[in-house]
Design a protein around this motif. Sequence first.
Motif, PDB file in Angstrom:
ATOM      1  N   VAL A 174       0.878  -1.221   0.222  1.00 19.54           N
ATOM      2  CA  VAL A 174       0.207   0.176   0.226  1.00 19.54           C
ATOM      3  C   VAL A 174       0.635   1.156  -0.186  1.00 19.54           C
ATOM      4  O   VAL A 174       0.637   2.349  -0.696  1.00 19.54           O
ATOM      5  CB  VAL A 174      -1.187  -0.343   1.186  1.00 19.54           C
ATOM      6  N   SER A 175       2.136   1.213   0.961  1.00 15.32           N
ATOM      7  CA  SER A 175       2.085   2.636   0.358  1.00 15.32           C
ATOM      8  C   SER A 175       3.796   2.467  -0.435  1.00 15.32           C
ATOM      9  O   SER A 175       3.754   4.115  -1.099  1.00 15.32           O
ATOM     10  CB  SER A 175       3.435   2.392   2.161  1.00 15.32           C
ATOM     11  N   TYR A 176       3.682   1.358  -1.263  1.00 16.03           N
ATOM     12  CA  TYR A 176       4.842   1.178  -2.394  1.00 16.03           C
ATOM     13  C   TYR A 176       3.881   2.170  -3.210  1.00 16.03           C
ATOM     14  O   TYR A 176       3.993   2.995  -4.296  1.00 16.03           O
ATOM     15  CB  TYR A 176       4.733   0.125  -2.398  1.00 16.03           C
ATOM     16  N   PHE A 177       2.394   2.771  -3.619  1.00 15.14           N
ATOM     17  CA  PHE A 177       2.339   2.715  -4.600  1.00 15.14           C
ATOM     18  C   PHE A 177       1.503   3.689  -3.861  1.00 15.14           C
ATOM     19  O   PHE A 177       0.359   5.228  -4.007  1.00 15.14           O
ATOM     20  CB  PHE A 177       0.961   2.190  -4.706  1.00 15.14           C
ATOM     21  N   GLN A 178       2.059   5.048  -2.363  1.00 14.74           N
ATOM     22  CA  GLN A 178       1.954   6.099  -2.075  1.00 14.74           C
ATOM     23  C   GLN A 178       0.565   6.480  -1.275  1.00 14.74           C
ATOM     24  O   GLN A 178      -0.130   7.905  -1.805  1.00 14.74           O
ATOM     25  CB  GLN A 178       2.595   6.582  -2.639  1.00 14.74           C
ATOM     26  N   LEU A 179      -0.144   5.606  -1.197  1.00 12.96           N
ATOM     27  CA  LEU A 179      -2.040   5.247  -0.829  1.00 12.96           C
ATOM     28  C   LEU A 179      -2.207   5.918   0.672  1.00 12.96           C
ATOM     29  O   LEU A 179      -1.285   4.837   1.649  1.00 12.96           O
ATOM     30  CB  LEU A 179      -2.409   4.152  -1.380  1.00 12.96           C
ATOM     31  N   LYS A 180      -3.028   6.422   1.472  1.00 13.39           N
ATOM     32  CA  LYS A 180      -3.483   6.027   2.582  1.00 13.39           C
ATOM     33  C   LYS A 180      -4.692   5.544   2.915  1.00 13.39           C
ATOM     34  O   LYS A 180      -5.273   5.853   1.351  1.00 13.39           O
ATOM     35  CB  LYS A 180      -4.171   7.543   3.083  1.00 13.39           C
ATOM     36  N   LYS A 181      -5.148   5.020   3.845  1.00 11.69           N
ATOM     37  CA  LYS A 181      -6.086   4.224   3.731  1.00 11.69           C
ATOM     38  C   LYS A 181      -7.625   4.963   4.193  1.00 11.69           C
ATOM     39  O   LYS A 181      -8.526   4.415   2.781  1.00 11.69           O
ATOM     40  CB  LYS A 181      -6.279   3.502   5.631  1.00 11.69           C
ATOM     41  N   SER A 182      -7.725   6.493   4.002  1.00 10.01           N
ATOM     42  CA  SER A 182      -8.591   7.175   3.546  1.00 10.01           C
ATOM     43  C   SER A 182      -8.939   7.232   2.360  1.00 10.01           C
ATOM     44  O   SER A 182     -10.703   7.412   1.755  1.00 10.01           O
ATOM     45  CB  SER A 182      -8.442   8.107   4.000  1.00 10.01           C
ATOM     46  N   GLN A 183      -8.179   6.848   1.277  1.00 10.34           N
ATOM     47  CA  GLN A 183      -8.288   6.842  -0.740  1.00 10.34           C
ATOM     48  C   GLN A 183      -8.488   5.306  -0.811  1.00 10.34           C
ATOM     49  O   GLN A 183      -9.051   5.155  -2.193  1.00 10.34           O
ATOM     50  CB  GLN A 183      -6.753   6.996  -0.610  1.00 10.34           C
TER      51      GLN A 183
END
Length: 219
Positions: A174-183
Amino acid sequence: STTEKSIVLNSIADAEAFISGAEVAVIGFFQDPQSPEAEQFRLAAGQIPEVPFGLSSSAAVLSHYGASANTVALFRRVDSDRRDLDMNNKNADAKKLANFVRMNELRLVTEYGPVTAVGVMQSSLEFNLLLITDKMSPKHPERMRKFRAAAELYKGKILFILLDSNLKSNERVVSYFQLKKSQLPALAIFHTPDDEHDVLTPDEISVERIQDFCNRFLQ
């Protein structure tokens, strides 16, 4: 009984129908269907009820698939791939065979995890589409239905992967794609040879949105 879960395949036509009838199919090629290796094969079949196991001791079938005796072949429809395991090795038992199947069974939609990661990384498909989502969400079944419907359209082109955002082991992805839980939920498409990727955070997951996203990236 669980030990007799494997289907006997007496002809090439039987074997071909068996393979084409499943997303993942496993065939044991044994000259002697009562050999210790064949017995281990049956034990493994009983441990993995959701995957069809077939057994053939027909010389014509072995020759057609270029299989030597005591070989187990796993056939995947998603990327038309085949993986072989040699059961002549004295360490090859039901446990090793069950593990081999678990590691290599890619489906139309494969859930990402420590075991399936091996098959995903070795897949002959260069494009991966991830649905990064919360499996506990009440919307999850409907999202999966649409994701699976889209997967049918890209069979043999794109590997569709479900990534559960609740699992701690998936946080790195998830962090590799620079995504936050809210997205989330989000779609992430990835070209494995050069790490080129793109991310979409749609309000709603639909077959049309998935198609549009995939087609743009493929172009």
